[in-house]
Write a protein that holds these residues in place. Structure first.
Motif, PDB file in Angstrom:
ATOM      1  N   TYR A 124      -5.726  -7.749 -33.719  1.00  0.00           N
ATOM      2  CA  TYR A 124      -4.839  -6.879 -33.955  1.00  0.00           C
ATOM      3  C   TYR A 124      -4.307  -6.151 -34.803  1.00  0.00           C
ATOM      4  CZ  TYR A 124      -4.418 -11.012 -30.316  1.00  0.00           C
ATOM      5  OH  TYR A 124      -4.359 -12.135 -29.321  1.00  0.00           O
ATOM      6  N   TYR A 125      -4.870  -7.373 -36.299  1.00  0.00           N
ATOM      7  CA  TYR A 125      -4.302  -5.257 -37.147  1.00  0.00           C
ATOM      8  C   TYR A 125      -5.467  -4.685 -37.082  1.00  0.00           C
ATOM      9  CZ  TYR A 125      -4.406  -4.987 -42.112  1.00  0.00           C
ATOM     10  OH  TYR A 125      -3.748  -4.099 -43.612  1.00  0.00           O
ATOM     11  N   PHE A 126      -6.219  -4.386 -36.120  1.00  0.00           N
ATOM     12  CA  PHE A 126      -6.692  -3.219 -36.516  1.00  0.00           C
ATOM     13  C   PHE A 126      -6.527  -2.032 -35.724  1.00  0.00           C
ATOM     14  CE2 PHE A 126     -11.043  -4.577 -38.800  1.00  0.00           C
ATOM     15  CZ  PHE A 126     -11.154  -3.811 -38.738  1.00  0.00           C
ATOM     16  N   THR A 127      -5.667  -3.087 -34.148  1.00  0.00           N
ATOM     17  CA  THR A 127      -5.106  -2.025 -33.016  1.00  0.00           C
ATOM     18  C   THR A 127      -3.760  -1.680 -33.430  1.00  0.00           C
ATOM     19  OG1 THR A 127      -6.438  -3.501 -30.923  1.00  0.00           O
ATOM     20  CG2 THR A 127      -4.431  -1.469 -30.185  1.00  0.00           C
ATOM     21  N   MET A 181      -3.843 -10.263 -43.536  1.00  0.00           N
ATOM     22  CA  MET A 181      -4.255 -11.005 -42.289  1.00  0.00           C
ATOM     23  C   MET A 181      -5.308 -12.231 -42.696  1.00  0.00           C
ATOM     24  SD  MET A 181      -2.225  -9.154 -40.435  1.00  0.00           S
ATOM     25  CE  MET A 181      -3.134  -9.351 -39.051  1.00  0.00           C
ATOM     26  N   THR A 182      -5.921 -12.513 -43.997  1.00  0.00           N
ATOM     27  CA  THR A 182      -7.025 -13.084 -43.820  1.00  0.00           C
ATOM     28  C   THR A 182      -6.644 -14.694 -44.287  1.00  0.00           C
ATOM     29  OG1 THR A 182      -8.598 -11.882 -44.890  1.00  0.00           O
ATOM     30  CG2 THR A 182      -8.982 -14.292 -45.235  1.00  0.00           C
ATOM     31  N   ALA A 183      -5.616 -15.001 -44.369  1.00  0.00           N
ATOM     32  CA  ALA A 183      -4.463 -15.804 -44.934  1.00  0.00           C
ATOM     33  C   ALA A 183      -4.166 -16.633 -42.963  1.00  0.00           C
ATOM     34  CB  ALA A 183      -3.288 -15.516 -46.174  1.00  0.00           C
ATOM     35  N   ILE A 184      -3.203 -15.508 -42.582  1.00  0.00           N
ATOM     36  CA  ILE A 184      -2.720 -16.007 -41.400  1.00  0.00           C
ATOM     37  C   ILE A 184      -4.093 -16.153 -39.728  1.00  0.00           C
ATOM     38  CG2 ILE A 184      -0.629 -15.286 -42.356  1.00  0.00           C
ATOM     39  CD1 ILE A 184      -0.454 -13.164 -40.161  1.00  0.00           C
ATOM     40  N   MET A 236      -2.381   3.922 -38.397  1.00  0.00           N
ATOM     41  CA  MET A 236      -2.287   4.249 -40.157  1.00  0.00           C
ATOM     42  C   MET A 236      -3.569   6.245 -39.514  1.00  0.00           C
ATOM     43  SD  MET A 236      -1.141   2.545 -42.247  1.00  0.00           S
ATOM     44  CE  MET A 236      -1.571   0.724 -42.568  1.00  0.00           C
ATOM     45  N   VAL A 237      -4.345   5.347 -39.188  1.00  0.00           N
ATOM     46  CA  VAL A 237      -5.703   7.268 -39.429  1.00  0.00           C
ATOM     47  C   VAL A 237      -4.841   7.911 -37.833  1.00  0.00           C
ATOM     48  CG1 VAL A 237      -8.040   7.016 -38.378  1.00  0.00           C
ATOM     49  CG2 VAL A 237      -7.107   5.345 -39.252  1.00  0.00           C
ATOM     50  N   ALA A 261     -11.418  -1.144 -48.221  1.00  0.00           N
ATOM     51  CA  ALA A 261     -10.703  -2.412 -48.250  1.00  0.00           C
ATOM     52  C   ALA A 261     -10.307  -3.323 -47.364  1.00  0.00           C
ATOM     53  CB  ALA A 261      -9.726  -1.694 -49.502  1.00  0.00           C
ATOM     54  N   THR A 262     -10.239  -3.034 -46.072  1.00  0.00           N
ATOM     55  CA  THR A 262      -9.442  -3.673 -45.172  1.00  0.00           C
ATOM     56  C   THR A 262     -10.770  -4.823 -44.750  1.00  0.00           C
ATOM     57  OG1 THR A 262      -8.216  -2.013 -45.040  1.00  0.00           O
ATOM     58  CG2 THR A 262      -8.577  -3.539 -42.963  1.00  0.00           C
TER      59      THR A 262
END
Lengths: 303, 261
Positions: free
Chosen positions: B179-182, B167-170, B188-189, B80-81
């Motif tokens: 950044y989002y992954f890190t 995240m896509t929107a910004i 989360m994982v 999904a990500t």
């Protein structure tokens, strides 16, 4: 009743008013041009007419529907050719048309029935299954135009339809647009190509800094706003001669870099005077829309 | 400005957007399925057998079973990500596909709804693929109960698709997604109990974990594989749904501001 009617349209971004009280009225079956330098507010105006940007003031009716409140219903009957190609690169030519038709709520069978005539219109019969990346710039533009017709619209908006095309491709697009006009479609196009506007448009609105500064047919605009003849002078002493001799014989002169433009309704005396100066190169031509445009919007660069 | 965050306007016009993405997916189905499946499956099988053979049972499960349940949730989240971040951004910003759609009777609300539900559908497939591996290896204790992993995967998809769309929107560019992954996906994982029970973590990290939606997904997934009805599943499912709905709404507002101003 006008197909598109906008009254006193306004849009402000921060301190700058991009559209500042624009009136626009499109007659049914006509080709209407919106002419203006970069940043004049052309694209913003189109987006407001489509209901994609909410105006800060003014009233819009498109096909007798109020916009933006009923923009969705209005867009059912509008075709749009955007400034930048945004065809779907993952799809073939046919799939692009099919997918786009679905956005209008059309049934697949109905779209498939229309596709041959759309391909025909775009001259892409032999490329039905081609991927978008393999098409030339002109082919992509033609496909974008065909895509805008998938819903058989009553009015078509084109934002700089021939920017970036070679002369051959531009002529093909113009032919296509004439064909649409002969079928009774109404067209609104923005452009900064004067020849395009002069060739295609029945009416023109010249806009600058978000305002309409002149309106009429190309001929009317030339007749009303500018002298009939132009003599362009080039060469080292052009400027000096223009300021002295030129001023005596022309109604008005303008300088741009090394060139002097002498505007006059009676070119004979000016041309006679030039006979004495074989060192000056000149070009005598009838005034055109570009002269009107430059007179009204000025010669300084707009970035 | 506040008008951009008004309630989403719902209509069935989102369906052609979903179908558009489905048509693209169909053309690239094989590499897409392989990509979705191979990576999480290798982790699950490699770690499950390799590491699992050294480990005692956890809560009455083999390590492979323990990891399998976590992988369903983790793989769905990843799918999904990636779909909403990279594919979504390319449709919005690079290919201008959304702009083309907005010139038709669709509105941005329809486009985002189509993207949201599409990404959730696609991620459901990733979850299903791992579920199939679980079935093939016979890891599930109760076959009927394990079927509930299917709606769960869709719910996980909605949750993380919504977050991805924010995240896509910004995002100004693809690089921004690092950044989002890190900062979000990796924690989360590692903190939500995919690879080991959250109870093994220091208390502070356990508290943090409770706030992360993936924990709630795994709190439902693991009992389902083990063959028991998850404790407080309504609460956990509501958290996932709420994350999904709220982030979708936020993403819509932010995208309206980005594209319609």
């Amino acid at each position: 009743m006008p197909v598109v009617n906008a009254r006193n349209l306004r849009k402000q971004y921060g301190p700058s008013e991009v559209v500042a009280g624009l009136d626009l009225s499109l007659a049914s079956g006509a080709c209407h041009g919106l002419l203006g330098p970069n940043g004049a507010g052309k694209t913003t105006t189109l987006k407001m007419l489509l209901g994609l940007i909410e105006p800060d003031g003014g009233e819009i009716r498109v096909l007798d529907l109020p916009v933006p409140s009923l923009a969705r219903q209005a867009r059912v009957r509008i075709g749009v050719v955007p400034q930048m190609d945004n065809l779907d690169p993952d799809f073939s030519v046919t799939e692009n048309l099919l997918t786009y038709g679905r956005y209008f709520g059309l049934k697949d069978a109905a779209i498939r029935d229309r596709i041959p005539s759309l391909l025909d219109f775009a001259g892409l019969n032999s490329r039905a299954e081609s991927r978008i990346q393999t098409l030339s710039g002109g082919m992509k533009r033609r496909l974008t135009l065909a895509r805008a017709l998938v819903n058989d619209p009553d009015v078509i908006f084109l934002d700089e339809p021939t920017t970036g095309l070679d002369p051959q491709a531009r002529h093909v697009i113009w032919q296509g647009l004439r064909k649409l006009l002969s079928r009774g479609k109404t067209i609104l196009l923005t452009t900064h190509f004067m020849d395009e506007a002069e060739r295609l448009c029945d009416r023109l609105t010249i806009i600058d800094r978000g305002r309409s500064i002149a309106e009429g047919s190309p001929r009317e605009l030339i007749a009303t706003h500018i002298e009939s003849d132009v003599v362009e002078l080039y060469g080292e002493d052009a400027s000096g001669w223009g300021r002295q001799e030129g001023m005596l014989h022309a109604d008005r002169i303008e300088e741009a870099g090394e060139t002097v433009f002498c505007y006059t309704r009676h070119p004979r005396p000016l041309l006679d005077a030039l006979k004495d100066r074989p060192d000056l190169k000149y070009l005598h031509r009838p005034a055109n829309l570009e002269d009107v445009f430059l007179k009204l919007t000025g010669r300084e660069l707009r970035d | 400005m506040s008008g951009q965050f008004r309630f989403p306007r719902l209509s069935l016009r989102f369906i052609p957007v979903w179908r558009r993405n489905f048509l693209v997916w169909k053309k690239l189905a094989l590499p897409s399925i392989l990509g979705n499946l191979a990576d999480p499956m290798l982790y699950m099988l490699g770690l499950g057998f390799g590491l699992g053979s050294l480990l005692p049972d956890i809560d009455g499960m083999s390590y492979l079973t323990f990891l399998g349940a976590g992988t369903v949730a983790y793989s769905t989240m990843n799918s999904a990500t990636f779909e909403t971040l990279y594919s979504g951004f390319s449709r919005m910003h690079v290919q201008k596909t959304w702009e083309a759609i907005l010139n038709t009777p669709l509105e941005l609300d329809d486009v985002l709804m189509g993207e949201w539900l599409w990404a959730a559908s696609k991620s459901l497939l990733s979850g299903l693929a791992i579920l199939a591996v679980i079935w093939i290896l016979g890891l599930q204790a109760d076959w009927a109960l394990s079927l509930w992993l299917i709606p769960l995967a869709f719910l996980i998809g909605l949750c993380f698709s919504g977050m991805g769309l924010v995240m896509t929107a910004i995002s100004p560019s693809y690089d921004f997604f690092m950044y989002y992954f890190t900062l979000v996906i990796t924690p989360m994982v590692l903190l939500c109990g995919v690879f080991y029970p959250v109870s093994q973590l220091p208390l502070m990290l356990q508290t943090l974990s409770a706030w992360l939606p993936l924990s709630h997904a795994i709190d439902i997934a693991r009992p389902l594989v083990r063959g028991v009805i998850p404790v407080n599943w309504i609460g956990h499912a509501s958290v996932l749904l709420l994350w999904g709905l709220c982030s979708f709404w936020l993403a819509l507002g932010l995208t309206r501001r980005r594209l319609l101003e």
